[in-house]
Design a protein around this motif. Structure first.
Motif: not given
Length: 561
Positions: A119-123, A74-80, A399-404, A394-397
């Protein structure tokens, strides 16, 4: 009249504590704890097993181990959704700000691929979205171009950009490891507001070159130089470029207006830069824009970031510029990123650790300098879009990285047709949003009083600022003055000595009320308390006034004899 400096406290039979200053060891230990671990993260370690201690320690220093085990579909759908949304903003911003830094546009795309993963790891912020920013891009370009011209030696210039990113990252990491997040707090809100507004104005002026389609322009950023350059090269102005630039700028500002009027339509403003880029690319391709004097980005190669460790340049001939740019941008990026992260955390009644953010920023810029990225932090626009899109972690970052990554592998060449005027419009629109006119006016009209005169609230023992509480009454022949002093150095003590001396020359007595521990220790060590006498230091304002009245009565009786 007997002036009194200090604040209120409880009255009664209790006396002021004149204990000897704490030992160096005790004070040093207390200061270390307050500086490095003010949140006391290990307070519940007592009685826990070693594996549990190790787990909690790892979760504290590497936040991903705290939130990832509890991550759900459920959280992943929001972050996606949030990640895809901010990726659509990262592409035009990456290309635009790379142009601002005078580096190849693809470097801006690289910088939204690797750093977000780190950042997703350490932020510690759930909402902060990583990316490049205009202010740091401008500072890097302005500083490095004093040593190397990017037009004549682009390879050396880019090497120095990577070196600047490394120096900035190392500086941020050191500040974080030694938990010196407090240094960022010295940059006041008004200072940051003024800096961002001033920088935004300078950047807007520079983008007039792209809007007008000028081939020549000034390297200076002041208003006079820009106007002079426009007048001097007015024959180069292309109406085609100007018309397109104005249309794009009006469209971008209109989408912001829609967002302000109807916040639920935030996505309209979020995708607007991508719409500008895509429509600009289509127009440039179909209309052969270059033949009409409309410059385009040019070649963008496929593929992810190549390594750049071997490109770091520490040549003594040039190193002063990367050091200067690295240190300045390190502090600016930290101040901006941490302030933005805290702002959105407050909206959710959450907190972020400034020291963890420093470490995260430092690591992502160090790794970025090894992977063909330049300075990144947490841009306000991208973070606001991330928050409004409903990001949860932080998973949103990621997802953005994978899109890039997909963009770099398959779509990068398509953006080579992006008109430079479109990028100028995107930058100008973003910068206009950073000039906070109302806030600047508010700061101009607002001034924090460094001291306040206190009066007695009738029928109470309370003493408050007479300007804030007009009904507070003055104390006959006594001035109660409150200073917001939380610490004092030798200069401050010497100032107090001079004030006391000048007042005594006018037969005015000075007393103190309950100085805080650090201030009291300094006053004792410098013998100031000895000079004025312990009888001139009181625990409460009420006690001090009674003491002053008694002194005045004795002096009156003595003079009458």
């Amino acid at each position: 009249m007997a002036p009194m400096l200090g604040g209120g406290g409880a009255g009664g039979e209790h006396k002021v504590n004149f204990a000897a200053p704490r030992s160096f060891k005790t004070a040093f230990k207390s200061d270390l704890k307050e500086t490095f671990f003010p949140d006391d993260p290990f307070h519940d370690f007592k009685g826990k097993s070693l594996p549990i201690k190790a787990k909690k320690t790892l979760q504290y220093f590497v936040p991903i181990f705290e939130w990832l085990p509890n991550y759900t579909r459920r959280l992943f759908l929001y972050d996606l959704l949030a990640g895809i949304t901010i990726a659509s903003l990262a592409i035009p911003q990456g290309i635009s700000y790379a142009k601002l830094a005078d580096i190849p546009p693809v470097i801006g795309l690289y910088s939204s691929f690797v750093p977000p993963l780190i950042y997703a790891v350490f932020g510690s912020s759930k909402h902060l979205a990583v990316g490049t920013v205009a202010a740091s891009s401008l500072i890097i370009a302005a500083t490095l171009e004093k040593k190397v011209d990017p037009a004549t030696d682009p390879k050396l210039y880019l090497d120095l950009v990577f070196t600047t990113t490394l120096i900035s990252g190392v500086s941020q990491l050191i500040l974080g490891v030694f938990r010196l997040g407090i240094l960022v707090d010295f940059l006041s809100h008004s200072t940051i507001t003024g800096f961002m507004g001033g920088t935004a104005t300078l950047i807007c002026l520079q983008q007039l070159r792209g809007i007008f389609g000028l081939k020549h322009f000034t390297t200076h950023t002041d208003v006079v130089s820009v106007i002079r350059a426009i007048v001097k090269y007015r024959k180069e102005i292309r109406w085609e470029s100007t018309s397109i630039g104005v249309i794009f700028l009006v469209f971008l500002q209109f989408t912001k207006f829609v967002k302000q009027k109807k916040p639920k339509l935030f996505w309209v403003s979020a995708i607007a830069p991508m719409v500008v880029v895509v429509s600009g690319c289509v127009f440039a391709y179909l209309a052969h824009a270059e033949k009409h004097g409309i410059a385009i980005v040019g070649d963008l190669k496929k593929g992810i970031n190549p390594p750049s460790l071997h490109r770091l340049n520490f040549d003594p001939k040039y190193i002063s510029a990367p050091i200067q740019a690295g240190l300045i941008t390190a502090m600016i990026a930290l101040a901006e990123g941490i302030a933005i992260g805290r702002s959105f955390a407050i909206l959710e009644n959450e907190q972020i650790d400034g020291n963890k953010e420093m470490i995260a920023f430092g690591l992502m810029n160090i790794v970025g300098s090894f992977t063909s990225c330049y300075l990144t932090t947490g841009p306000f626009s991208k973070t606001a879009v991330n928050y409004n899109a409903g990001c949860k972690t932080q998973m949103a970052n990621v997802v953005m990285s994978m899109c890039m990554m997909l963009t770099l592998f398959f779509l990068a060449p398509l953006f080579s047709y992006t008109p430079l005027v479109a990028l100028s419009a995107i930058i100008m629109s973003a910068m206009l949003g950073l000039i906070e006119y109302e806030k600047a006016y508010h700061l101009y009209k607002t001034d924090k009083p460094t001291s306040s005169k206190l009066g007695n609230i009738p029928d109470t023992s309370f003493y408050r600022d007479v300007e804030q509480y007009p009904g507070a009454t003055d104390i006959p022949k006594t001035l109660v003055l409150q200073l917001g002093v939380t610490s004092i150095d030798i200069t401050g003590v010497e100032t107090l000595v001079e004030v006391r001396r000048s007042l005594e020359a006018k037969q005015i007595k000075i007393v103190l009320v309950n100085p805080r521990l650090e201030v009291m220790e300094k006053l004792i060590v410098t013998n100031f308390i000895e000079k004025i006498g312990t009888e001139c230091v009181f625990l409460s304002i009420e006690d001090a006034i009674d003491g002053c009245k008694f002194s005045l009565t004795r002096m009156k009786d003595y003079n009458s004899e």
